[in-house]
Design a protein around this motif. Structure first.
Motif, PDB file in Angstrom:
ATOM      1  N   UNK A  97      19.427  -0.740   4.437  1.00 55.82           N
ATOM      2  CA  UNK A  97      20.767  -1.461   4.354  1.00 55.82           C
ATOM      3  C   UNK A  97      20.745  -2.416   3.262  1.00 55.82           C
ATOM      4  N   UNK A  98      19.430  -2.986   2.971  1.00 52.78           N
ATOM      5  CA  UNK A  98      19.386  -3.958   1.930  1.00 52.78           C
ATOM      6  C   UNK A  98      18.148  -3.924   0.985  1.00 52.78           C
ATOM      7  N   UNK A  99      17.819  -4.397   0.029  1.00 55.32           N
ATOM      8  CA  UNK A  99      16.868  -4.382  -0.872  1.00 55.32           C
ATOM      9  C   UNK A  99      15.717  -5.296  -0.094  1.00 55.32           C
ATOM     10  N   UNK A 100      16.081  -6.185   0.482  1.00 58.65           N
ATOM     11  CA  UNK A 100      14.951  -7.103   1.274  1.00 58.65           C
ATOM     12  C   UNK A 100      14.417  -6.080   2.528  1.00 58.65           C
ATOM     13  N   UNK A 101      14.982  -5.477   3.053  1.00 56.94           N
ATOM     14  CA  UNK A 101      14.671  -4.618   4.128  1.00 56.94           C
ATOM     15  C   UNK A 101      13.918  -3.725   3.655  1.00 56.94           C
ATOM     16  N   UNK A 102      14.175  -2.796   2.407  1.00 58.28           N
ATOM     17  CA  UNK A 102      13.515  -1.656   1.879  1.00 58.28           C
ATOM     18  C   UNK A 102      12.216  -2.156   1.355  1.00 58.28           C
ATOM     19  N   UNK A 103      12.122  -3.418   0.696  1.00 62.40           N
ATOM     20  CA  UNK A 103      10.975  -4.009   0.182  1.00 62.40           C
ATOM     21  C   UNK A 103       9.891  -4.247   1.455  1.00 62.40           C
ATOM     22  N   UNK A 104      10.453  -4.879   2.339  1.00 60.02           N
ATOM     23  CA  UNK A 104       9.508  -5.220   3.448  1.00 60.02           C
ATOM     24  C   UNK A 104       9.010  -4.319   4.259  1.00 60.02           C
ATOM     25  N   UNK A 105       9.877  -3.042   4.381  1.00 57.02           N
ATOM     26  CA  UNK A 105       9.328  -1.989   5.153  1.00 57.02           C
ATOM     27  C   UNK A 105       8.461  -1.273   4.442  1.00 57.02           C
ATOM     28  N   UNK A 106       8.532  -0.942   2.808  1.00 54.83           N
ATOM     29  CA  UNK A 106       7.595  -0.185   2.098  1.00 54.83           C
ATOM     30  C   UNK A 106       6.316  -0.981   1.990  1.00 54.83           C
ATOM     31  N   UNK A 107       6.219  -2.360   1.824  1.00 57.60           N
ATOM     32  CA  UNK A 107       5.102  -3.231   1.763  1.00 57.60           C
ATOM     33  C   UNK A 107       4.303  -2.748   2.994  1.00 57.60           C
ATOM     34  N   UNK A 108       4.918  -3.031   4.202  1.00 61.66           N
ATOM     35  CA  UNK A 108       4.319  -2.786   5.407  1.00 61.66           C
ATOM     36  C   UNK A 108       3.669  -1.553   5.495  1.00 61.66           C
ATOM     37  N   UNK A 109       4.374  -0.341   5.232  1.00 55.28           N
ATOM     38  CA  UNK A 109       3.761   1.064   5.366  1.00 55.28           C
ATOM     39  C   UNK A 109       2.706   1.165   4.287  1.00 55.28           C
ATOM     40  N   UNK A 110       2.801   0.555   3.147  1.00 55.10           N
ATOM     41  CA  UNK A 110       1.807   0.787   2.265  1.00 55.10           C
ATOM     42  C   UNK A 110       0.433   0.015   2.667  1.00 55.10           C
ATOM     43  N   UNK A 111       0.527  -1.212   3.243  1.00 54.81           N
ATOM     44  CA  UNK A 111      -0.549  -1.911   3.774  1.00 54.81           C
ATOM     45  C   UNK A 111      -1.266  -1.134   4.741  1.00 54.81           C
ATOM     46  N   UNK A 112      -0.326  -0.369   5.726  1.00 55.23           N
ATOM     47  CA  UNK A 112      -1.115   0.383   6.827  1.00 55.23           C
ATOM     48  C   UNK A 112      -1.767   1.504   6.472  1.00 55.23           C
ATOM     49  N   UNK A 113      -1.243   2.070   5.235  1.00 60.29           N
ATOM     50  CA  UNK A 113      -1.609   3.269   4.561  1.00 60.29           C
ATOM     51  C   UNK A 113      -3.005   2.989   4.062  1.00 60.29           C
ATOM     52  N   UNK A 114      -2.943   1.932   3.369  1.00 60.06           N
ATOM     53  CA  UNK A 114      -4.512   1.514   2.605  1.00 60.06           C
ATOM     54  C   UNK A 114      -5.340   1.332   3.743  1.00 60.06           C
ATOM     55  N   UNK A 115      -5.163   0.799   4.842  1.00 61.42           N
ATOM     56  CA  UNK A 115      -5.914   0.486   5.895  1.00 61.42           C
ATOM     57  C   UNK A 115      -6.614   1.769   6.480  1.00 61.42           C
ATOM     58  N   UNK A 116      -5.735   2.835   6.554  1.00 58.04           N
ATOM     59  CA  UNK A 116      -5.881   4.009   7.236  1.00 58.04           C
ATOM     60  C   UNK A 116      -6.944   4.698   6.152  1.00 58.04           C
ATOM     61  N   UNK A 117      -6.992   4.692   4.876  1.00 59.54           N
ATOM     62  CA  UNK A 117      -7.592   5.397   4.024  1.00 59.54           C
ATOM     63  C   UNK A 117      -9.118   4.683   3.759  1.00 59.54           C
ATOM     64  N   UNK A 118      -9.000   3.464   3.944  1.00 62.98           N
ATOM     65  CA  UNK A 118     -10.080   2.558   3.722  1.00 62.98           C
ATOM     66  C   UNK A 118     -11.463   3.205   4.358  1.00 62.98           C
ATOM     67  N   UNK A 119     -11.586   3.791   5.427  1.00 63.03           N
ATOM     68  CA  UNK A 119     -12.525   4.339   6.228  1.00 63.03           C
ATOM     69  C   UNK A 119     -13.133   5.639   5.344  1.00 63.03           C
ATOM     70  N   UNK A 120     -12.097   6.292   4.680  1.00 63.81           N
ATOM     71  CA  UNK A 120     -12.453   7.505   3.793  1.00 63.81           C
ATOM     72  C   UNK A 120     -13.349   7.100   2.306  1.00 63.81           C
ATOM     73  N   UNK A 121     -13.273   6.046   2.373  1.00 65.95           N
ATOM     74  CA  UNK A 121     -13.669   5.246   0.783  1.00 65.95           C
ATOM     75  C   UNK A 121     -12.641   5.457  -0.275  1.00 65.95           C
ATOM     76  N   UNK A 122     -11.359   5.555  -0.002  1.00 65.01           N
ATOM     77  CA  UNK A 122     -10.319   6.005  -0.728  1.00 65.01           C
ATOM     78  C   UNK A 122      -9.311   4.712  -0.976  1.00 65.01           C
ATOM     79  N   UNK A 123      -8.928   4.358  -2.078  1.00 63.08           N
ATOM     80  CA  UNK A 123      -8.202   3.455  -2.355  1.00 63.08           C
ATOM     81  C   UNK A 123      -6.873   3.956  -2.931  1.00 63.08           C
ATOM     82  N   UNK A 124      -5.717   2.948  -3.278  1.00 60.77           N
ATOM     83  CA  UNK A 124      -4.414   3.467  -4.074  1.00 60.77           C
ATOM     84  C   UNK A 124      -4.290   2.396  -5.218  1.00 60.77           C
ATOM     85  N   UNK A 125      -4.012   2.929  -6.254  1.00 57.61           N
ATOM     86  CA  UNK A 125      -3.805   1.971  -7.360  1.00 57.61           C
ATOM     87  C   UNK A 125      -2.283   2.353  -7.860  1.00 57.61           C
ATOM     88  N   UNK A 126      -1.620   1.489  -8.010  1.00 55.09           N
ATOM     89  CA  UNK A 126      -0.028   1.418  -8.270  1.00 55.09           C
ATOM     90  C   UNK A 126      -0.056   0.973  -9.778  1.00 55.09           C
TER      91      UNK A 126
END
Length: 429
Positions: A97-126
């Motif tokens: 509903x807002x850019x604040x909500x969109x940014x906060x949600x994507x940042x949180x999802x991205x942080x969790x995805x990074x954490x899930x990938x780390x045990x596989x020895x993989x990182x994400x570069x933007x």
């Protein structure tokens, strides 16, 4: 059957497929282009280069990539997870509903995805382009195989390889708004483009070397067929009334076909054939006329800087590190959706609305773009949501110093080398 179609105009084929006339195709494209709505929701899509943290110079092969979505889908929350041709991982967030909500949600999802990938020895570069590794296709899907074959056949091998396999963007998806504002709204999305490109360009390196372009990503996209990738709508003077859905339909019909369905797969189109030529019968492909399904597939192969998918999909922003993309998203959304900011930004950006190539090449080094970018940032900084103002202020300070996020990346690439810099990007949060 489409509204207004007749039995003669639309004939049933096969398993309920519908063959089209050119009038049917034009009407269908127009009807699907934009959907009347209020203004305010925002959806975000962030593409990420997948990096082997142990050896950033080594491509991450498909056998290693293929299982990863199973590890990240739960971590990604509401985001859809997909894999691009070169193995880039895309997170597509639903509208908020807002850019604040969109940014906060994507940042949180991205942080969790990074954490899930780390045990596989993989990182994400933007970053807009992979600064180090040679572009090569990893995803074996029929779509990307046929796309690669099409680019080879029509003489765009190099830009095709780069766009498919070595680029990443952050896409901002915005409501179309009421029908009466569509001409101004689409024009404004294009009008802002060059200034926002100059601010957000983060792809000065490719294949381990500087390219001389601030956005090597856009350079590659503009190197493909212009009928597929360049702006379809002229920003023009404010107040100019041109129906963007008509312009979109004309653009889509005159764009070249990339591939067609044959049996259970896709076959590359190896010649210069537009959808209009196929639908009028001037050219026949696969021994048949095109169907509604063929048209819908064709629309997914059009890549202008702003694409219409019922909503506005702004495609011209390079992917940026986490320090910067929330600010760029906040600025873009505010300049589009806040009526006061939009009106002020229209005046600021109008002198540069056609400088797409200059923005990709020189960025803020072009004084016209530097002026437009500075004015747009100051306009947005006063009107972005409170929680995003520190990030935007950081970006304003950088641009006022004459530099962009891409300039900072280029400095880092030169200082420590692209391999160490890519590893650093992949580990950053």
């Amino acid at each position: 059957m489409l509204s207004g179609d007749t039995g003669e105009a639309v004939r049933k084929r096969g398993a309920g497929a519908l063959a089209l006339s050119v009038e049917d195709a034009h009407r269908r494209i127009q009807q699907a282009a934009l959907t009347e709505s209020a203004v305010g929701r925002i959806g975000l899509e962030l593409e990420n280069h997948v990096v082997d943290l142990g050896d950033p110079a080594r491509p991450v092969c498909w056998d290693r990539l293929e299982p990863l979505p199973a590890a990240v889908r739960e971590a990604a929350g509401a985001c859809a997870v997909s894999r691009e041709p070169g193995g880039q991982l895309e997170l597509s967030a639903p509208p908020r509903a807002s850019v604040s909500a969109a940014v906060a949600a994507l940042r949180a999802d991205l942080d969790r995805v990074r954490a899930a990938l780390a045990p596989h020895g993989v990182g994400l570069a933007q970053v807009g382009t992979d600064p180090l590794r040679t572009p090569r296709r990893a995803n074996p899907s029929d779509r990307y195989r046929a796309m690669e074959e099409h680019f080879a056949a029509v003489g765009t091998v190099v830009p095709g390889r780069v766009t498919m396999n070595a680029t990443a963007s952050v896409q901002v998806n915005l409501d179309a708004g009421p029908r009466r504002v569509w001409p101004d709204r689409v024009a404004h999305a294009y009008r802002l483009g060059p200034a926002l490109v100059a601010i957000s360009a983060t792809s000065p390196w490719l294949c381990g070397a500087p390219t001389g372009w601030q956005s090597s990503r856009l350079r590659a996209w503009f190197g493909l067929d212009q009928r597929r990738c360049l702006p379809f709508f002229d920003a023009g003077s404010r107040g100019t009334v041109t129906d963007p859905t008509t312009a979109w339909a004309r653009f889509a019909l005159r764009a070249p076909l990339m591939f067609v369905r044959t049996g259970d797969g896709l076959s590359a189109v190896r010649a210069d054939v537009t959808f209009e030529q196929w639908v009028t019968g001037e050219v026949r492909l696969s021994g048949r006329s095109p169907t509604v399904a063929d048209l819908d597939l064709h629309l997914t192969t059009l890549f202008p800087p702003v694409r219409m998918r019922g909503y506005l999909e702004l495609r011209y922003l390079d992917a940026l590190p986490t320090r910067w993309w929330p600010a760029v998203v906040a600025v873009t959304t505010t300049l589009m959706d806040d009526p006061v900011a939009a009106d002020l930004a229209a005046e600021a950006a109008e002198p540069t609305d056609s400088l797409w190539s200059q923005a990709a090449h020189q960025g803020l080094a072009d004084p016209r773009l530097a002026n437009a970018a500075s004015r747009c940032l100051h306009i947005a900084a006063d009107r972005v949501p409170t929680e995003l103002r520190p990030a935007v202020a950081d970006l304003v300070d950088l641009v006022e110093s004459g530099r962009s996020p891409g300039d900072l990346l280029a400095e880092r690439f030169r200082a420590i080398g692209p391999q160490a810099a890519l590893a650093e990007l992949a580990r950053s949060t």
